[in-house]
Design a protein around this motif. Structure first.
Motif, PDB file in Angstrom:
ATOM      1  N   SER A  11      -8.831   4.707  18.258  1.00 36.24           N
ATOM      2  CA  SER A  11     -10.050   5.069  17.554  1.00 36.24           C
ATOM      3  C   SER A  11     -11.193   5.089  18.547  1.00 36.24           C
ATOM      4  N   PRO A  12     -12.173   5.965  18.326  1.00 35.15           N
ATOM      5  CA  PRO A  12     -13.353   5.926  19.185  1.00 35.15           C
ATOM      6  C   PRO A  12     -14.075   4.600  18.989  1.00 35.15           C
ATOM      7  N   PRO A  13     -14.625   4.015  20.053  1.00 36.28           N
ATOM      8  CA  PRO A  13     -15.306   2.725  19.923  1.00 36.28           C
ATOM      9  C   PRO A  13     -16.526   2.855  19.024  1.00 36.28           C
ATOM     10  N   SER A  14     -16.516   2.172  17.883  1.00 32.33           N
ATOM     11  CA  SER A  14     -17.598   2.309  16.928  1.00 32.33           C
ATOM     12  C   SER A  14     -17.664   1.061  16.063  1.00 32.33           C
ATOM     13  N   LEU A  15     -18.825   0.418  16.082  1.00 33.75           N
ATOM     14  CA  LEU A  15     -19.031  -0.751  15.223  1.00 33.75           C
ATOM     15  C   LEU A  15     -19.015  -0.341  13.765  1.00 33.75           C
ATOM     16  N   ASP A  16     -19.531   0.854  13.471  1.00 28.45           N
ATOM     17  CA  ASP A  16     -19.549   1.334  12.084  1.00 28.45           C
ATOM     18  C   ASP A  16     -18.131   1.496  11.535  1.00 28.45           C
ATOM     19  N   LEU A  17     -17.231   2.093  12.328  1.00 23.12           N
ATOM     20  CA  LEU A  17     -15.857   2.290  11.875  1.00 23.12           C
ATOM     21  C   LEU A  17     -15.130   0.961  11.706  1.00 23.12           C
ATOM     22  N   THR A  18     -15.391   0.033  12.604  1.00 24.63           N
ATOM     23  CA  THR A  18     -14.770  -1.282  12.494  1.00 24.63           C
ATOM     24  C   THR A  18     -15.250  -1.982  11.222  1.00 24.63           C
ATOM     25  N   ALA A  20     -16.435  -0.504   8.508  1.00 20.10           N
ATOM     26  CA  ALA A  20     -15.899   0.221   7.358  1.00 20.10           C
ATOM     27  C   ALA A  20     -14.438  -0.158   7.117  1.00 20.10           C
ATOM     28  N   SER A  21     -13.682  -0.321   8.196  1.00 22.39           N
ATOM     29  CA  SER A  21     -12.272  -0.714   8.067  1.00 22.39           C
ATOM     30  C   SER A  21     -12.147  -2.089   7.426  1.00 22.39           C
ATOM     31  N   LEU A  22     -12.992  -3.009   7.886  1.00 20.49           N
ATOM     32  CA  LEU A  22     -12.974  -4.362   7.326  1.00 20.49           C
ATOM     33  C   LEU A  22     -13.415  -4.357   5.869  1.00 20.49           C
ATOM     34  N   LEU A  23     -14.411  -3.530   5.555  1.00 25.21           N
ATOM     35  CA  LEU A  23     -14.934  -3.476   4.185  1.00 25.21           C
ATOM     36  C   LEU A  23     -13.895  -2.950   3.206  1.00 25.21           C
ATOM     37  N   SER A 136     -12.948   9.609   3.062  1.00 28.81           N
ATOM     38  CA  SER A 136     -13.117   8.744   4.222  1.00 28.81           C
ATOM     39  C   SER A 136     -11.935   8.834   5.178  1.00 28.81           C
ATOM     40  N   LEU A 137     -10.721   8.958   4.642  1.00 25.22           N
ATOM     41  CA  LEU A 137      -9.555   9.094   5.514  1.00 25.22           C
ATOM     42  C   LEU A 137      -9.630  10.375   6.341  1.00 25.22           C
ATOM     43  N   ILE A 138     -10.069  11.445   5.693  1.00 24.99           N
ATOM     44  CA  ILE A 138     -10.172  12.718   6.406  1.00 24.99           C
ATOM     45  C   ILE A 138     -11.339  12.706   7.382  1.00 24.99           C
ATOM     46  N   TYR A 139     -12.482  12.179   6.944  1.00 26.27           N
ATOM     47  CA  TYR A 139     -13.666  12.192   7.815  1.00 26.27           C
ATOM     48  C   TYR A 139     -13.460  11.337   9.059  1.00 26.27           C
ATOM     49  N   THR A 140     -12.895  10.137   8.885  1.00 28.82           N
ATOM     50  CA  THR A 140     -12.694   9.280  10.057  1.00 28.82           C
ATOM     51  C   THR A 140     -11.731   9.916  11.051  1.00 28.82           C
ATOM     52  N   GLN A 141     -10.817  10.759  10.549  1.00 28.32           N
ATOM     53  CA  GLN A 141      -9.897  11.435  11.468  1.00 28.32           C
ATOM     54  C   GLN A 141     -10.618  12.484  12.299  1.00 28.32           C
ATOM     55  N   THR A 142     -11.673  13.084  11.728  1.00 30.56           N
ATOM     56  CA  THR A 142     -12.428  14.077  12.508  1.00 30.56           C
ATOM     57  C   THR A 142     -13.092  13.425  13.718  1.00 30.56           C
ATOM     58  N   LEU A 143     -13.403  12.148  13.623  1.00 25.67           N
ATOM     59  CA  LEU A 143     -14.057  11.459  14.729  1.00 25.67           C
ATOM     60  C   LEU A 143     -13.109  11.247  15.905  1.00 25.67           C
ATOM     61  N   ASN A 144     -11.818  11.397  15.663  1.00 25.21           N
ATOM     62  CA  ASN A 144     -10.828  11.221  16.725  1.00 25.21           C
ATOM     63  C   ASN A 144     -10.504  12.506  17.458  1.00 25.21           C
ATOM     64  N   GLN A 145     -11.021  13.631  16.946  1.00 26.65           N
ATOM     65  CA  GLN A 145     -10.713  14.902  17.579  1.00 26.65           C
ATOM     66  C   GLN A 145     -11.300  14.940  18.992  1.00 26.65           C
ATOM     67  N   PHE A 223      -5.036   2.232   8.826  1.00 24.84           N
ATOM     68  CA  PHE A 223      -4.185   1.050   8.696  1.00 24.84           C
ATOM     69  C   PHE A 223      -4.845   0.003   7.798  1.00 24.84           C
ATOM     70  N   SER A 224      -6.178  -0.076   7.836  1.00 21.66           N
ATOM     71  CA  SER A 224      -6.883  -1.002   6.946  1.00 21.66           C
ATOM     72  C   SER A 224      -6.710  -0.585   5.489  1.00 21.66           C
ATOM     73  N   VAL A 225      -6.764   0.719   5.233  1.00 21.96           N
ATOM     74  CA  VAL A 225      -6.530   1.222   3.871  1.00 21.96           C
ATOM     75  C   VAL A 225      -5.131   0.858   3.397  1.00 21.96           C
ATOM     76  N   THR A 226      -4.139   1.066   4.262  1.00 17.79           N
ATOM     77  CA  THR A 226      -2.757   0.767   3.886  1.00 17.79           C
ATOM     78  C   THR A 226      -2.561  -0.720   3.625  1.00 17.79           C
ATOM     79  N   LEU A 227      -3.105  -1.558   4.486  1.00 19.26           N
ATOM     80  CA  LEU A 227      -2.961  -3.002   4.296  1.00 19.26           C
ATOM     81  C   LEU A 227      -3.657  -3.439   3.011  1.00 19.26           C
TER      82      LEU A 227
END
Length: 263
Positions: A11-18, A20-23, A136-145, A223-227
């Motif tokens: 994942s791109p280094p991002s405090l926001d994504l981290t 969001a994953s925890l949330l 959110s699953l689709i949008y976060t994937q765009t950040l990895n492009q 992976f956070s969504v799946t867990l």
């Protein structure tokens, strides 16, 4: 800046994504523990629709279930138009999410049998949750492009696992639909398939399907969504088993909740 690669997650280094994953993980886990405490989602078999406030508007259950899943499905469809570019991983992810919610809509129309009504206010909340999950699953994937591929490529195993999960989930939903006559409100002990070992094999394969999506995506958020889903469905399956034991004296005590021979 270095890209974190742990067990094939990139994942791109991002405090926001981290954050969001925890949330999302905490939110889904809280829903699971609420199930254990007796506070259920309003389309659950454990919820008595007649106990809803008379002020709340209601819609037929089948219509309500269509409204639950359609916005999330449309997000998947729209993603092919909004994000036409992208790598093969992104294409597989968009396809998996769209297929997942299309299957749910198909089951509402042709597989499941419904009776009763759904409260409109609760329907809107749950529908928005599915909508946000898909988006959110689709949008976060765009950040990895444009970022390098993970060192351990799990995309194709994820695709296989997703297909196994979604097909097996569909099959066990079909078995459940055969238990109830049209218009009937009675419940029976499910038989066939993995129902001989666990009372919620459809939840087990739902989790496997989401795990497949996570392996396709290989992001911390997915992976956070799946867990989170695994925790929620695990709690819900435990409550489901407890409900069947309370309703049926002949419920086989060696039938587990969601994991054969284990839980």
């Amino acid at each position: 800046m270095a890209i974190p690669m742990v067990l094939g997650i990139v994942s791109p280094p991002s405090l926001d994504l981290t954050a969001a994953s925890l949330l999302v993980l905490i939110s889904l886990a809280i829903l699971g523990f609420l199930e254990l405490s007796g506070i259920h989602l309003k389309y659950s078999k454990f919820f008595n629709a007649s106990s809803s406030s008379s002020i709340s508007s209601k819609v037929p259950s089948r219509v309500g279930m269509f409204l639950l899943y359609t916005p999330a499905f449309l997000v998947g469809v729209a993603s092919f138009w909004l994000f036409p570019d992208g790598d093969l991983r992104f294409l597989f992810l968009k396809s998996a999410i769209t297929i997942h919610f299309f299957k749910r809509i198909f089951e509402v129309g042709f597989i499941h049998k419904y009776s009763g009504e759904m409260a409109l206010d609760k329907l809107i909340i749950i529908s928005f949750s599915y909508f946000f999950l898909s988006l959110s699953l689709i949008y976060t994937q765009t950040l990895n492009q444009g970022f390098p591929e993970p060192s351990i490529d799990l995309m194709y195993p994820g695709l296989v696992l997703f297909l196994v999960g979604i097909c097996s989930n569909f099959y066990h939903h079909y078995l459940l639909s055969k238990l109830r006559t049209k218009g009937g409100k009675d419940y029976k002990i499910p038989k066939g398939g993995l129902f001989e070992l666990v009372i919620c094999p459809h939840y087990l394969f739902e989790i496997l399907g989401f795990l497949g999506i996570s392996l396709i995506s290989q992001t911390l958020y997915s992976f956070s969504v799946t867990l989170g889903c695994a925790v929620y469905l695990g709690c819900r399956s435990y409550v489901t088993r407890r409900w069947y034991i309370s309703k049926f004296d002949d419920f086989p005590k060696d039938t587990r909740a969601i994991i054969p021979y284990v839980f």
